[in-house]
Design a protein around this motif. Sequence first.
Motif, short mmCIF file in Angstrom:
data_model
loop_
_atom_site.label_atom_id
_atom_site.label_comp_id
_atom_site.label_asym_id
_atom_site.label_seq_id
_atom_site.Cartn_x
_atom_site.Cartn_y
_atom_site.Cartn_z
N PHE A 193 44.93 37.71 25.45
CA PHE A 193 43.70 38.30 25.80
C PHE A 193 43.83 37.13 27.09
N PHE A 194 43.55 36.31 27.08
CA PHE A 194 43.40 35.43 28.12
C PHE A 194 44.21 35.10 29.37
N ALA A 195 45.72 36.18 28.57
CA ALA A 195 46.86 35.82 29.36
C ALA A 195 46.25 37.65 30.78
N LEU A 196 45.68 38.46 30.08
CA LEU A 196 45.24 39.54 30.83
C LEU A 196 43.59 39.00 31.33
N ALA A 197 43.06 38.18 31.13
CA ALA A 197 41.75 38.15 31.39
C ALA A 197 41.56 37.66 32.25
N LEU A 198 41.96 36.51 32.56
CA LEU A 198 42.35 35.67 33.43
C LEU A 198 42.41 36.29 34.96
N PRO A 199 43.38 36.69 34.39
CA PRO A 199 43.85 37.12 36.21
C PRO A 199 42.58 37.82 37.32
N LEU A 200 42.02 38.55 35.50
CA LEU A 200 41.05 39.67 36.42
C LEU A 200 39.65 38.74 36.67
N VAL A 201 38.76 37.80 36.25
CA VAL A 201 37.94 37.36 36.30
C VAL A 201 38.17 36.66 37.81
N VAL A 202 39.62 35.57 38.49
CA VAL A 202 39.97 35.37 39.33
C VAL A 202 39.67 36.64 40.76
N MET A 203 40.26 37.44 39.86
CA MET A 203 40.62 38.61 41.17
C MET A 203 38.75 38.61 41.58
N SER A 204 38.01 38.78 40.29
CA SER A 204 36.68 39.37 40.85
C SER A 204 35.14 38.55 41.46
N CYS A 205 36.16 37.26 41.26
CA CYS A 205 35.59 36.41 42.04
C CYS A 205 35.11 36.22 43.74
N GLY A 206 35.26 37.90 44.38
CA GLY A 206 34.80 37.43 45.93
C GLY A 206 35.91 37.67 46.49
N GLY A 207 37.25 37.06 46.20
CA GLY A 207 38.26 36.68 46.92
C GLY A 207 38.48 35.85 47.59
N GLY A 208 37.66 34.46 47.25
CA GLY A 208 38.25 33.13 47.87
C GLY A 208 37.16 33.26 49.60
N VAL A 209 37.61 32.06 49.68
CA VAL A 209 36.78 31.50 51.17
C VAL A 209 37.43 31.96 52.32
N LYS A 210 36.39 32.11 52.47
CA LYS A 210 36.33 33.21 54.54
C LYS A 210 36.81 32.58 55.58
N HIS A 211 37.15 32.52 56.26
CA HIS A 211 37.62 31.89 57.40
C HIS A 211 37.23 31.76 58.81
N ILE A 212 37.07 31.60 59.81
CA ILE A 212 36.22 31.74 61.00
C ILE A 212 37.39 32.84 61.40
N SER A 213 38.14 32.89 61.41
CA SER A 213 39.50 33.51 62.23
C SER A 213 39.51 35.27 61.61
N ASP A 214 38.93 35.29 60.29
CA ASP A 214 39.00 36.31 59.69
C ASP A 214 37.38 37.12 59.75
N MET A 215 36.90 36.19 60.68
CA MET A 215 35.32 37.01 60.97
C MET A 215 35.75 36.97 62.71
N GLU A 216 34.27 38.62 63.47
CA GLU A 216 34.15 38.42 64.53
C GLU A 216 32.76 38.09 64.66
N ILE A 217 33.12 37.77 65.64
CA ILE A 217 31.89 37.19 66.35
C ILE A 217 30.98 37.91 67.81
N ARG A 218 30.20 38.70 67.51
CA ARG A 218 29.59 38.94 68.37
C ARG A 218 27.75 39.22 68.62
N ASP A 219 27.44 38.84 70.17
CA ASP A 219 26.44 38.62 69.94
C ASP A 219 25.55 37.62 69.43
N SER A 220 26.50 36.20 69.64
CA SER A 220 26.40 35.41 68.44
C SER A 220 25.59 35.41 67.10
N LEU A 221 26.24 36.36 66.39
CA LEU A 221 26.13 36.67 64.58
C LEU A 221 27.45 36.84 64.33
#
Length: 121
Positions: free
Chosen positions: A7-35
């Motif tokens: 159960f833990f071997a199968l459930a742990l990857p699902l929990v990790v994947m459902s947590c929003g994809g991790g840290v967002k970096h500025i280089s992953d963002m688009e900046i337009r009109d100060s947004l």
Amino acid sequence: MTIRKLFFALALPLVVMSCGGGVKHISDMEIRDSLIYANGQPYSGEVWSDDEHDYRLTTQDGIVVNCRLYHSNDSVAIEILNDSIVTYYNDNGEVLLEDTFKVRYKEICATLADLMSAIRP
């Protein structure tokens, strides 16, 4: 393998994947009109510098509502709230006057200037 281990071997990857994809970096963002945009939509959440150390932005509907820059010891160096309240700290967490901070921490001031020119063209 016991059912519990399986159960833990199968459930742990699902929990990790459902947590929003991790840290967002500025280089992953688009900046337009100060947004700040992610995937073409105004972004709400935290955005880190690419090194995950220099700064962290907090955005709401693409608007930067909080900006923190950090000292090399990971303590807060500068905090900017809603573009108006700016607090400067030494690397021990003590509040400093702006002029004192600029003399002591020129590299952090340069990082702030670069960041502001990127998000406030």
